[in-house]
Design a protein around this motif. Structure first.
Motif, short mmCIF file in Angstrom:
data_model
loop_
_atom_site.label_atom_id
_atom_site.label_comp_id
_atom_site.label_asym_id
_atom_site.label_seq_id
_atom_site.Cartn_x
_atom_site.Cartn_y
_atom_site.Cartn_z
N ALA A 1 0.83 -1.21 0.00
CA ALA A 1 0.00 0.00 0.00
C ALA A 1 0.86 1.26 0.00
CB ALA A 1 -0.93 -0.01 1.21
N GLY A 2 1.93 1.25 0.80
CA GLY A 2 2.79 2.42 0.87
C GLY A 2 3.49 2.71 -0.45
N CYS A 3 4.07 1.70 -1.05
CA CYS A 3 4.81 1.90 -2.29
C CYS A 3 3.87 2.31 -3.43
CB CYS A 3 5.57 0.64 -2.66
SG CYS A 3 7.01 0.34 -1.60
N PHE A 4 2.68 1.75 -3.47
CA PHE A 4 1.71 2.16 -4.50
C PHE A 4 1.27 3.60 -4.26
CE2 PHE A 4 1.74 -1.99 -6.10
CZ PHE A 4 0.95 -2.07 -7.24
N LEU B 1 5.59 3.93 -6.45
CA LEU B 1 6.66 2.96 -6.67
C LEU B 1 6.08 1.63 -7.14
CD1 LEU B 1 8.92 3.71 -3.57
CD2 LEU B 1 9.31 4.39 -5.94
N ILE B 2 5.39 1.68 -8.26
CA ILE B 2 4.74 0.50 -8.82
C ILE B 2 5.72 -0.19 -9.76
CG2 ILE B 2 2.78 -0.33 -10.18
CD1 ILE B 2 1.28 2.19 -9.31
N PRO B 3 5.95 -1.49 -9.59
CA PRO B 3 6.93 -2.19 -10.44
C PRO B 3 6.60 -2.07 -11.92
CG PRO B 3 6.27 -3.56 -8.60
CD PRO B 3 5.36 -2.38 -8.59
N PRO C 1 12.44 -2.41 -6.96
CA PRO C 1 13.43 -2.26 -5.89
C PRO C 1 12.93 -2.68 -4.51
CG PRO C 1 12.58 -0.12 -6.59
CD PRO C 1 12.11 -1.12 -7.59
N TYR C 2 11.64 -2.65 -4.29
CA TYR C 2 11.10 -3.03 -2.98
C TYR C 2 10.51 -4.44 -2.99
CZ TYR C 2 11.88 1.69 -1.29
OH TYR C 2 12.48 2.87 -0.89
N ALA C 3 10.84 -5.20 -4.03
CA ALA C 3 10.42 -6.61 -4.14
C ALA C 3 8.91 -6.77 -3.94
CB ALA C 3 11.19 -7.48 -3.13
N LEU C 4 8.14 -5.87 -4.56
CA LEU C 4 6.69 -5.91 -4.35
C LEU C 4 6.05 -7.13 -5.00
CD1 LEU C 4 5.70 -2.16 -4.77
CD2 LEU C 4 6.34 -3.41 -2.71
N GLN D 1 -1.37 4.98 5.53
CA GLN D 1 -0.12 5.53 5.02
C GLN D 1 0.00 7.02 5.28
OE1 GLN D 1 2.18 3.35 3.94
NE2 GLN D 1 0.56 1.85 4.40
N PRO D 2 1.23 7.51 5.48
CA PRO D 2 1.42 8.95 5.69
C PRO D 2 1.19 9.77 4.44
CG PRO D 2 3.54 7.82 5.57
CD PRO D 2 2.50 6.76 5.60
N VAL D 3 1.19 9.12 3.28
CA VAL D 3 0.92 9.79 2.01
C VAL D 3 -0.44 9.32 1.53
CG1 VAL D 3 1.64 10.07 -0.38
CG2 VAL D 3 3.35 9.95 1.43
N ARG D 4 -1.37 10.22 1.36
CA ARG D 4 -2.71 9.88 0.91
C ARG D 4 -2.84 10.11 -0.59
NH1 ARG D 4 -6.36 9.38 5.15
NH2 ARG D 4 -5.18 8.70 6.98
N SER D 5 -3.47 9.17 -1.25
CA SER D 5 -3.69 9.29 -2.69
C SER D 5 -4.83 10.25 -2.98
CB SER D 5 -4.01 7.91 -3.28
OG SER D 5 -4.44 8.01 -4.61
N SER D 6 -4.72 10.99 -4.07
CA SER D 6 -5.80 11.89 -4.47
C SER D 6 -6.99 11.11 -5.03
CB SER D 6 -5.30 12.88 -5.54
OG SER D 6 -4.80 12.17 -6.67
N ASP D 7 -6.75 9.86 -5.40
CA ASP D 7 -7.81 9.00 -5.94
C ASP D 7 -7.69 7.62 -5.28
OD1 ASP D 7 -9.72 7.67 -7.36
OD2 ASP D 7 -8.94 8.14 -9.35
N PRO D 8 -8.16 7.50 -4.03
CA PRO D 8 -7.98 6.24 -3.31
C PRO D 8 -8.63 5.03 -3.98
CG PRO D 8 -9.45 7.73 -2.12
CD PRO D 8 -8.84 8.51 -3.23
N GLU D 9 -9.76 5.23 -4.66
CA GLU D 9 -10.42 4.11 -5.33
C GLU D 9 -9.56 3.57 -6.47
OE1 GLU D 9 -14.38 4.91 -6.56
OE2 GLU D 9 -15.13 5.27 -4.52
N SER D 10 -8.95 4.48 -7.23
CA SER D 10 -8.06 4.07 -8.33
C SER D 10 -6.83 3.36 -7.78
CB SER D 10 -7.63 5.29 -9.14
OG SER D 10 -6.69 4.93 -10.13
N LEU D 11 -6.30 3.86 -6.65
CA LEU D 11 -5.14 3.23 -6.03
C LEU D 11 -5.48 1.81 -5.59
CD1 LEU D 11 -2.28 3.32 -4.79
CD2 LEU D 11 -3.32 4.29 -2.73
N SER D 12 -6.63 1.65 -4.95
CA SER D 12 -7.04 0.32 -4.48
C SER D 12 -7.25 -0.63 -5.66
CB SER D 12 -8.33 0.43 -3.66
OG SER D 12 -8.11 1.16 -2.46
#
Length: 450
Positions: free
Chosen positions: A217-220, A224-226, A232-235, A266-277
Motif C-alpha cells: 500500500a505504501g509503495c503504491f 513505486l509501482i513495479p 526495488p522493494y520486491a513488491l 499511510q502517511p501519504v494519501r492518494s488523491s484517488d484512493p479508489e483508483s489506487l485500491s
C-alpha cells in the motif's frame, strides 16, 4: 556447489573440524559466515542440525591437505570471532530497548522511518485479527509486531542483512519470550522465495501479512509501482507471499478491505484512493493468477472465478477445483456455451432487468416455467452448499439445470415486444447467471464453438 566448481579447475574437497565453542553461536549465523563469506560447506546431520565440521574446496590435487585444512580453520575462526563479537554485543541488550533506534532508520523518503512502518504494521495486524476473530491469538500478534523490526538495528543483522527475522527469533528466545511470539518474529519475512515455506502459525501469518500489506500500500501510494524488471522493494515477491499466506494458511481475509485499510494508514494519501485500491488489487490478482496457474488451473478457469476472489482466496481455490472437476463432464462445454448465450443476452439488455421482481405467474411458456422452477430449486441448494464451502456440490446442482435451459432457448424468444414479459424473462436469466457466478462465470470458459 556450481559456483564453487566454476571457481576452480581441479576441485578437491577438504574436511575440517570446528571447535565446539563456536557451535554455541546460532546455527544460521555460522552457516551464513561459512557459505557467504568463505564459500565453505557446512556439514549437517539427517535432521538438519549443524555438525562440528565444514568442507572447503581447493584447486589442485590432494597433497598437503593438513596444511590447507589448518589454513581454512584459521580463516574461518577469525570470521567466527567477529560474528561472536557482534552477537555478544546484541545479547547485552533487549529487542524492546532498540525500538527508539528505528526512528533514525529511513524506510522510504515519503513513507518515513521504520518506526512509522512498525506502528502501521501493528495497526494493520490488529485489523486482521479483528477480521479473523478467535482463529488467532491477538496478544501474540501485538507482542510480535511490536518488536518484529527491532533486529534490523542489531549488529549481527547490520553485518548480515540476510538474517533479518531469523536473528529476531534467536534474540526473542534468549529473552524467554513465548515460543509462538518468537516464531512470529522469526518468520516475519516468510515466505522469502516463491517456493519457500509460509509462516507456520496463524499468528505468524498475520504478522507477516501485515508487513507485506503495508509495503504494498505504501509503495503504491507514492508511485513505486513495479514496471518491467524494476522492482526495488520486491513488491512482486511480497504480493505473491501475501497470496500464498492467505491461501496456504486458509485465512478468511477480505484482501480488498485490507488494501483499503492499509492505504488509509499511510502517511501519504492518494488523491484517488479508489483508483489506487483498484491498481493494487489488479497487481495482487496478477500474482494470484500466476500462483493458480502453477497449481495446474487453466487461464480461462482462473478468469471465471475472478469476481470476488480477493475477498476470499481460499474459497476461490475451492471454486477453481470445483470448476476444473465439472469441466471433465462431457456435457460441460455445451452448458458453458448455453450460459454464455444467456450472459450475452443480458449484456445486450444493458441492465434493463435490474430491479425487476421475478413473478412465475407472468410467465406463459411451459419451457420458461420449467426453467423458473429449476432455478428456484437450485438457488436454495447453491446458497446452502456455498455457505458450507461445498462448491463442487453447488456447481453439480446447477449443471442439472442444463436440460431446462436448453428447452428455454429452443422454445422461448426473450426479446419480445411485450415489455413486461421480456423483463420477466431477462430477470429469470439474470437469476440463473447470478446463481452460477457464486461459483464461476462460465462465460469466461473457452469452448470449441467460442
Amino acid at each position: 556447489v556450481r559456483e564453487t566448481v566454476d571457481m576452480v579447475e581441479h576441485p578437491s574437497a577438504v574436511v575440517v573440524r570446528l571447535r565446539d565453542e563456536h557451535l554455541r553461536l546460532p546455527a544460521a549465523l555460522l552457516k551464513l559466515v561459512m557459505k557467504k563469506q568463505l564459500k565453505f560447506f557446512p556439514v549437517i546431520d539427517a535432521k538438519g542440525g549443524l555438525l562440528p565440521a565444514f568442507i572447503g574446496v581447493r584447486d589442485g590435487r590432494s597433497e598437503g591437505n593438513k596444511l590447507v585444512a589448518e589454513g581454512y580453520r584459521r580463516v574461518l575462526e577469525a570470521r567466527f570471532n567477529d560474528a561472536a563479537f557482534f552477537f555478544g554485543r546484541d545479547c547485552a541488550g533487549h529487542l524492546a530497548a532498540r525500538l527508539p533506534m528505528l526512528s533514525k532508520v529511513t524506510y522510504q523518503q515519503e513513507l518515513g522511518s521504520m518506526e512509522g512502518k512498525r506502528t502501521r504494521v501493528g495497526n494493520i495486524a490488529s485489523d486482521l485479527c479483528g477480521a479473523l476473530g478467535a482463529a488467532v491469538d491477538q496478544s501474540v500478534v501485538v507482542h510480535a509486531t511490536r518488536v518484529a523490526y527491532a533486529d534490523l538495528v542489531t549488529d549481527v543483522v547490520k553485518e548480515f542483512p540476510e538474517l533479518q527475522g531469523t536473528m529476531g527469533g534467536v534474540y526473542a528466545r534468549r529473552e524467554q519470550m513465548a515460543e509462538n511470539v518468537a516464531v512470529a518474529i522469526e518468520q516475519f519475512y516468510f515466505p522469502v522465495a516463491a517456493k519457500s515455506p509460509v509462516p507456520a502459525t496463524a499468528e505468524a501469518a498475520v504478522v507477516s501479512l501485515a508487513g507485506k500489506l503495508d509495503s504494498l500500500a505504501g509503495c503504491f501510494a507514492v508511485g513505486l509501482i513495479p514496471t518491467g524488471s524494476a522492482d526495488p522493494y520486491a513488491l512482486r515477491r511480497q504480493a505473491l507471499g501475501a497470496v500464498r499466506i492467505v491461501i496456504e494458511r486458509n485465512l478468511s481475509i477480505d484482501l480488498l478491505e485490507a488494501f483499503k485499510n492499509a492505504a488509509e494508514a499511510q502517511p501519504v494519501r492518494s488523491s484517488d484512493p479508489e483508483s489506487l485500491s483498484a491498481k493494487l488489487a489488479d497487481f495482487v490478482w496478477g500474482r494470484a493468477t500466476s500462483y493458480f496457474e502453477e497449481q495446474g488451473f487453466a487461464v480461462d478457469e482462473i478468469r471465471a472465478v475472478r469476481a470476488g476472489a480477493l475477498r476470499d482466496l481460499p474459497a476461490a481455490l475451492k471454486r477453481l477445483k470445483a470448476l476444473q472437476g465439472a469441466r471433465r463432464d462431457p456435457s460441460f462445454e455445451a452448458l458453458a456455451a448455453a450460459f454464455k448465450r444467456a450472459s450475452n443476452i443480458l449484456k445486450q439488455s444493458k441492465g434493463a432487468e435490474r430491479g425487476v421482481v421475478g413473478d412465475r405467474a407472468r410467465l406463459v411458456d411451459k419451457a420458461e416455467l420449467a426453467l423458473y422452477d429449476a432455478v428456484q430449486s437450485a438457488e436454495a441448494q447453491v446458497a446452502s452448499r456455498v455457505t458450507d464451502g461445498d462448491y463442487a456440490g453447488a456447481l453439480g446442482g446447477l449443471v442439472s439445470i442444463k436440460p431446462h435451459l436448453d428447452g428455454f432457448f429452443e422454445n422461448v424468444m426473450v426479446m419480445v415486444d411485450d415489455e413486461a414479459l421480456k423483463l420477466q424473462r431477462l430477470a429469470l436469466l439474470a437469476r440463473l447467471v447470478g446463481a452460477f457466478k457464486r461459483v464461476a462465470d462460465l462465460s469466461e470458459i473457452q469452448t470449441p464453438a467460442a
